[in-house]
Design a protein around this motif. Structure first.
Motif, PDB file in Angstrom:
ATOM      1  N   GLU A   5       2.056 -37.845  29.134  1.00  0.00           N
ATOM      2  CA  GLU A   5       1.302 -38.595  28.135  1.00  0.00           C
ATOM      3  C   GLU A   5      -0.158 -38.825  28.508  1.00  0.00           C
ATOM      4  OE1 GLU A   5       1.726 -40.927  24.402  1.00  0.00           O
ATOM      5  OE2 GLU A   5       3.065 -39.532  25.427  1.00  0.00           O
ATOM      6  N   THR A   6      -0.426 -38.919  29.812  1.00  0.00           N
ATOM      7  CA  THR A   6      -1.734 -39.377  30.275  1.00  0.00           C
ATOM      8  C   THR A   6      -2.423 -38.315  31.124  1.00  0.00           C
ATOM      9  OG1 THR A   6      -0.524 -40.453  32.063  1.00  0.00           O
ATOM     10  CG2 THR A   6      -1.192 -41.839  30.220  1.00  0.00           C
ATOM     11  N   PRO A   7      -3.746 -38.389  31.270  1.00  0.00           N
ATOM     12  CA  PRO A   7      -4.474 -37.387  32.063  1.00  0.00           C
ATOM     13  C   PRO A   7      -4.255 -37.592  33.554  1.00  0.00           C
ATOM     14  CG  PRO A   7      -5.977 -39.090  31.314  1.00  0.00           C
ATOM     15  CD  PRO A   7      -4.657 -39.374  30.650  1.00  0.00           C
ATOM     16  N   PHE A   8      -4.459 -36.518  34.311  1.00  0.00           N
ATOM     17  CA  PHE A   8      -4.310 -36.556  35.764  1.00  0.00           C
ATOM     18  C   PHE A   8      -5.658 -36.695  36.458  1.00  0.00           C
ATOM     19  CE2 PHE A   8      -0.114 -33.967  35.805  1.00  0.00           C
ATOM     20  CZ  PHE A   8       0.627 -35.143  35.764  1.00  0.00           C
ATOM     21  N   THR A   9      -5.633 -37.334  37.630  1.00  0.00           N
ATOM     22  CA  THR A   9      -6.834 -37.417  38.451  1.00  0.00           C
ATOM     23  C   THR A   9      -6.443 -37.423  39.924  1.00  0.00           C
ATOM     24  OG1 THR A   9      -8.823 -38.703  38.932  1.00  0.00           O
ATOM     25  CG2 THR A   9      -6.845 -39.951  38.382  1.00  0.00           C
ATOM     26  N   THR A  10      -7.325 -36.880  40.757  1.00  0.00           N
ATOM     27  CA  THR A  10      -7.136 -36.948  42.208  1.00  0.00           C
ATOM     28  C   THR A  10      -7.810 -38.191  42.781  1.00  0.00           C
ATOM     29  OG1 THR A  10      -9.106 -35.580  42.534  1.00  0.00           O
ATOM     30  CG2 THR A  10      -6.981 -34.445  42.459  1.00  0.00           C
ATOM     31  N   THR A  25      -2.296 -37.099  40.382  1.00  0.00           N
ATOM     32  CA  THR A  25      -1.739 -35.742  40.289  1.00  0.00           C
ATOM     33  C   THR A  25      -0.400 -35.619  41.008  1.00  0.00           C
ATOM     34  OG1 THR A  25      -3.083 -35.109  42.201  1.00  0.00           O
ATOM     35  CG2 THR A  25      -3.964 -34.590  40.009  1.00  0.00           C
ATOM     36  N   GLU A  26      -0.102 -36.542  41.925  1.00  0.00           N
ATOM     37  CA  GLU A  26       1.200 -36.504  42.603  1.00  0.00           C
ATOM     38  C   GLU A  26       2.361 -36.586  41.612  1.00  0.00           C
ATOM     39  OE1 GLU A  26      -1.677 -38.010  45.756  1.00  0.00           O
ATOM     40  OE2 GLU A  26      -1.409 -38.218  43.576  1.00  0.00           O
ATOM     41  N   ALA A  30       5.680 -34.215  41.306  1.00  0.00           N
ATOM     42  CA  ALA A  30       7.035 -34.754  41.193  1.00  0.00           C
ATOM     43  C   ALA A  30       7.773 -34.167  39.982  1.00  0.00           C
ATOM     44  CB  ALA A  30       6.991 -36.275  41.107  1.00  0.00           C
ATOM     45  N   LEU A  31       7.061 -33.985  38.878  1.00  0.00           N
ATOM     46  CA  LEU A  31       7.680 -33.387  37.692  1.00  0.00           C
ATOM     47  C   LEU A  31       8.150 -31.964  37.984  1.00  0.00           C
ATOM     48  CD1 LEU A  31       5.269 -34.605  34.855  1.00  0.00           C
ATOM     49  CD2 LEU A  31       7.623 -35.350  35.248  1.00  0.00           C
ATOM     50  N   VAL A  32       7.303 -31.192  38.664  1.00  0.00           N
ATOM     51  CA  VAL A  32       7.673 -29.817  39.010  1.00  0.00           C
ATOM     52  C   VAL A  32       8.857 -29.817  39.974  1.00  0.00           C
ATOM     53  CG1 VAL A  32       6.888 -27.697  40.135  1.00  0.00           C
ATOM     54  CG2 VAL A  32       5.371 -28.916  38.566  1.00  0.00           C
ATOM     55  N   THR A  57      -7.281 -32.350  34.590  1.00  0.00           N
ATOM     56  CA  THR A  57      -5.861 -32.120  34.339  1.00  0.00           C
ATOM     57  C   THR A  57      -5.562 -30.623  34.207  1.00  0.00           C
ATOM     58  OG1 THR A  57      -5.730 -34.251  33.192  1.00  0.00           O
ATOM     59  CG2 THR A  57      -3.946 -32.683  32.801  1.00  0.00           C
ATOM     60  N   LEU A  58      -6.399 -29.940  33.428  1.00  0.00           N
ATOM     61  CA  LEU A  58      -6.231 -28.499  33.251  1.00  0.00           C
ATOM     62  C   LEU A  58      -6.372 -27.757  34.574  1.00  0.00           C
ATOM     63  CD1 LEU A  58      -8.342 -28.184  29.987  1.00  0.00           C
ATOM     64  CD2 LEU A  58      -5.912 -27.607  30.159  1.00  0.00           C
ATOM     65  N   ASN A  59      -7.373 -28.127  35.351  1.00  0.00           N
ATOM     66  CA  ASN A  59      -7.595 -27.459  36.637  1.00  0.00           C
ATOM     67  C   ASN A  59      -6.446 -27.721  37.603  1.00  0.00           C
ATOM     68  OD1 ASN A  59     -10.053 -26.380  35.831  1.00  0.00           O
ATOM     69  ND2 ASN A  59     -11.229 -28.147  36.555  1.00  0.00           N
ATOM     70  N   TYR A  60      -5.888 -28.932  37.545  1.00  0.00           N
ATOM     71  CA  TYR A  60      -4.747 -29.249  38.407  1.00  0.00           C
ATOM     72  C   TYR A  60      -3.575 -28.305  38.121  1.00  0.00           C
ATOM     73  CZ  TYR A  60      -0.309 -31.285  39.677  1.00  0.00           C
ATOM     74  OH  TYR A  60       0.969 -31.443  40.144  1.00  0.00           O
ATOM     75  N   TRP A  61      -3.205 -28.194  36.853  1.00  0.00           N
ATOM     76  CA  TRP A  61      -2.066 -27.332  36.510  1.00  0.00           C
ATOM     77  C   TRP A  61      -2.363 -25.874  36.839  1.00  0.00           C
ATOM     78  CZ3 TRP A  61       2.354 -29.425  36.281  1.00  0.00           C
ATOM     79  CH2 TRP A  61       2.559 -30.669  35.696  1.00  0.00           C
TER      80      TRP A  61
END
Length: 260
Positions: A5-10, A25-26, A30-32, A57-61
């Motif tokens: 639902e929400t954006p990711f950040t480091t 991003t952790e 965990a989802l994976v 978020t896009l770069n993380y994935w």
């Protein structure tokens, strides 16, 4: 598949469980690790921190889990959004994911069909300019959705549509959800999975006059959440079987064994 639902950040100092939302991003790791390999993220909260965090978020994935199929957000938006197609056991499944404008109306599907004017960076509406963060999110628009489904059906055996819609904490589908559900059924969608209300809503089959069946989960509630009321903590996991039958040059798809 799972809805993030929400954006990711480091940046852990930016993490927030209240608006504007940001998730470490952790959680993605965990989802994976939990086994999810399709992630939908076109939501009303994904642009809470603007285009920079959507890009993060896009770069993380892309860099951390390139094998995950991410749907609903992207670095730019063309006139027709393209479904992500995954082939499993010889069945090509097309995934689409759309949300309502972050601060827009949910009074009827026609309200969003012509919303193509540019907007400020915080509005979240569909915009033609690739520089607007709204253009990075697939947003409900009848023409775009119909075109994307048509393209998906031409390339895949089955279409699964993730819909970020409805009213938070409302246990029954709104008229907006029902109108869009009928529209999606008319376009030939096979399965709809609803998100956003944060509570469970009904599920079942809709059938049109030509006999097309569409399985719909109006809302699965929360999977993992910081919300604390009983109805917010009671979530559901959808499961169903996609059966493909080939008879000569004719192929048919049935959605069976739907459970929650």
């Amino acid at each position: 598949m799972v809805n993030q639902e929400t954006p990711f950040t480091t940046d852990h100092s930016a993490v927030s469980g209240t608006a504007p939302y940001a998730t470490p991003t952790e959680i993605g790791d965990a989802l994976v690790n939990a086994g999810f390999n399709v992630v939908t993220s076109a939501t009303a909260l994904i642009d809470d921190n603007g285009s920079s965090m959507i890009n993060e978020t896009l770069n993380y994935w892309e860099t951390s889990h390139p094998d995950v199929t991410l749907v609903g957000i992207h670095k730019s938006q063309t006139s027709t959004n393209t479904a992500k197609i995954v082939e499993i056991n010889g069945i090509k499944i097309a995934f689409l994911d759309y949300t309502f404008p972050a601060y827009g109306s949910q009074s009827g599907i026609s309200d969003n069909s012509a919303d193509t004017t540019g907007s400020s960076a915080s509005s979240g509406s569909t915009a033609t300019s690739s520089s607007s963060k709204g253009s990075m999110i697939d947003t409900f628009n009848t023409a775009d959705v119909a075109a994307a489904i048509k393209q998906a059906k031409a390339s895949a055996d089955c279409v699964i549509f993730s819909a970020n819609w409805g009213k938070t904490e409302e246990p029954m589908p709104t008229e907006y959800e029902k109108e869009w559900a009928n529209f999606l059924m008319e376009q030939g969608v096979d399965v709809v999975i609803g998100t956003n209300p944060n509570v469970l809503q009904p599920y079942g089959y809709l059938t049109d006059d030509s006999g097309h069946n569409m399985l719909i989960y109006y809302s699965l509630g929360n999977f993992v959440t910081g919300q604390e009321t009983l109805k917010q903590l009671l979530g559901g996991m959808a499961a169903f079987t996609i059966q493909k039958t080939v008879d000569g040059d004719q192929t048919s798809i049935q959605i069976q064994d739907a459970t929650l």
